[in-house]
Design an enzyme around this catalytic site. Structure first.
Site, PDB file in Angstrom:
ATOM      1  N   ASP A 298      -4.544  35.288  43.436  1.00  0.00           N
ATOM      2  CA  ASP A 298      -5.124  34.028  42.969  1.00  0.00           C
ATOM      3  C   ASP A 298      -4.606  33.769  41.557  1.00  0.00           C
ATOM      4  OD1 ASP A 298      -6.749  31.970  42.015  1.00  0.00           O
ATOM      5  OD2 ASP A 298      -8.508  32.666  43.126  1.00  0.00           O
ATOM      6  N   HIS A 299      -3.829  32.712  41.386  1.00  0.00           N
ATOM      7  CA  HIS A 299      -3.197  32.436  40.096  1.00  0.00           C
ATOM      8  C   HIS A 299      -4.212  32.022  39.032  1.00  0.00           C
ATOM      9  CE1 HIS A 299       0.478  32.362  37.927  1.00  0.00           C
ATOM     10  NE2 HIS A 299       1.257  32.070  38.958  1.00  0.00           N
ATOM     11  N   ARG A 300      -5.463  31.798  39.423  1.00  0.00           N
ATOM     12  CA  ARG A 300      -6.477  31.445  38.426  1.00  0.00           C
ATOM     13  C   ARG A 300      -6.935  32.656  37.623  1.00  0.00           C
ATOM     14  NH1 ARG A 300     -10.835  28.702  42.295  1.00  0.00           N
ATOM     15  NH2 ARG A 300     -10.250  30.588  43.466  1.00  0.00           N
TER      16      ARG A 300
END
Length: 504
Positions: free
Chosen positions: A474-476
């Site tokens: 998850d790039h968040r």
């Protein structure tokens, strides 16, 4: 004539609003007890036995095996037993120094009760009826009646023993519709095994026994009276009581397929439609979870080829010594937990509040999930506290969880508590995959098959055992530097395994 009580299918948790009825354990006319398993249903991930909150005679079964029943719809109707029978069932719990089997008190040699004893027995019967009305304490997939959550309350003040004795033959009032709905909505997380009857609950409460510390010996982990008695007799820590023999797992019937008429043709392709298969049960839950993952998580994937020759040589060397050697997945799991300690951002979860603000939730520990293929579909059991386990301990727990998952007997805590997932898709004969993250986790590590490949070693070409690792994240919660650092850590551990395996 006493009206039957209708037991509605309780909330099964995990976002499901329906369940498939696999089999009945009772028939119309059978006499059943509180907390007796009455049916087996299939939830999102496993087959679960449903216990009855009522005692009495089975009046009606609302459904046939293979049918789908909505949560909140009738499951079974039970006609309560006569008041006299209920009073007989509500024998007072014994003190620790006078515990004996329940049937020892029965028989012709039983001494005649004194007036005081009769009043006491009547009071106990009234207490039993009030506790049963408050709920059996059953817990199914993390949900249960108020009795199991400590929120049940008496609907009227306790009467004196004389008044209770005068009313001992009166019928217990029925639950209102509001009470029935309240039973469905009460959540008791992580208590699948703590299925407890009112008498067992009261017995434990009077003698200070913590039911949360008891492993139930009944079917599906039911806590029985004998379990509380064993806890009362225990002075020093002792081995857990031998589990009652488990029944052979019931095979779930195959999903019904509605055969299409030969003239039924697909408008887009012009081809005849051969069958229509409803999407439900495990497949429906998996589809919903995957769709949610794709729609909510901005994911990215990184991958690397790894020379696994040293790890395979290590395992062969251990086998030559006659030692018990963990499976390959257990070694990889050991490297993953070490990597997550170094890169904890990948062992988190994102929570969104009502106002749209988000938080990254970190955990003090690792519950390592692993994908397991079963007859009911793909499930992800998780090894709790995996960071504390050696490769051998991880191997034992992975094997245990795989078996209970395939038997359809894994608990919600075992299936829904993961913080990171490991997926060995190499068993399907493929080299790589951009896996979908198991929502609400933030990363999944995949491992492909190990095959012979040309590899440069010390400047020379050689044939080595090579696999591909892929990390979807998850790039968040992190950027490519963190994801790449974790993936390289695991890869280095596979190529030079001795340093991380000193605890074998």
């Amino acid at each position: 004539m006493t009206e039957p009580r209708v037991f509605l299918l309780p909330d099964l948790g995990e976002g499901l609003t329906e369940a498939e009825l696999i089999s009945w354990h009772v028939s119309v006319g059978d006499e059943i007890a509180v907390d007796q398993p009455i049916a087996e249903v299939e939830t999102a991930k496993s087959a679960v036995e449903v216990p009855s909150p009522y005692a009495g005679i089975v009046a009606e079964l609302h459904g046939k095996p293979g049918e789908t029943i909505d949560v909140g719809k009738p499951l079974i109707s039970v006609t309560p037993l006569s008041t006299g029978a209920a009073a007989d069932d509500a024998a007072p719990a014994p003190s620790p120094d006078s515990i004996r089997p329940a049937d020892d008190a029965a028989g012709s040699g039983r001494p005649e009760a004194t007036p005081g004893a009769a009043s006491s027995a009547a009071a106990e019967a009234e207490t039993y009826r009030e506790e049963e009305k408050a709920g059996s304490g059953n817990v199914l997939i993390g949900y249960g009646t108020p009795g199991g959550h400590g929120v049940a309350r008496r609907t009227r003040a306790r009467k004196s023993s004389v008044a209770v004795a005068d009313r001992a033959d009166s019928a217990a009032p029925e639950l209102s519709k509001e009470d029935e709905l309240a039973l469905l909505r009460t959540r008791v997380p992580g208590k699948l095994g703590a299925v407890i009857s009112p008498l067992v609950r009261r017995m434990a409460r009077e003698h200070g026994v913590d039911l949360g510390e008891i492993s139930g010996s009944g079917d599906s982990g039911l806590i029985m009276r004998r379990d509380v008695e064993a806890a009362l007799r225990t002075v020093a820590p002792a081995a857990a009581p031998e589990a009652a023999p488990q029944a052979e797992p019931v095979e779930a019937p195959s999903a019904p397929v509605e055969s299409a008429e030969p003239r039924d043709r697909d408008a887009r392709t012009g081809l005849a439609i051969s069958a229509r298969t409803p999407v439900r049960g495990v497949r429906k839950a998996v589809a919903a979870n995957m769709a949610r993952s794709r729609s909510e998580i901005p994911e990215a994937t990184v991958w690397v080829d790894v020379d696994a020759t040293a790890l395979l040589d290590l395992r062969e060397g251990l086998k030559a010594t006659g030692a018990e050697v963990p499976g390959l997945l257990a070694f990889i799991a050991r490297f993953v937990t070490a990597g997550l300690k170094k890169y904890p951002e990948l062992n988190t979860r994102i929570e969104t509040s009502g106002d749209g603000s988000q938080e990254i939730v970190s955990f003090d520990g690792i519950n390592l999930g692993f994908a397991a293929q079963t007859d009911r579909g793909l499930v992800v059991p998780s090894v709790r506290g995996a960071e504390k386990l050696s490769a051998r301990e991880l191997d034992a727990e992975i094997r245990r969880l795989t078996q209970v998952a395939r038997d359809g007997k894994a608990t919600p805590a075992e299936l829904g508590s993961g913080t990171f997932t490991l997926n060995n898709y190499g068993v399907f004969g493929v080299d790589g995959s951009a896996a979908i993250i198991n929502h609400p986790e933030v990363a999944i590590l995949g491992m492909g098959r190990i095959i012979d490949k040309p590899w440069v070693v010390n400047g020379e070409l050689a044939v080595r055992k090579v696999t591909e690792l892929s990390l979807t994240f998850d790039h968040r919660v992190c950027d490519g530097g963190t994801a790449g650092g974790f993936l390289r850590f695991v890869a280095d551990a596979i190529e030079n395994p001795q340093g991380l395996l000193l605890d074998l």
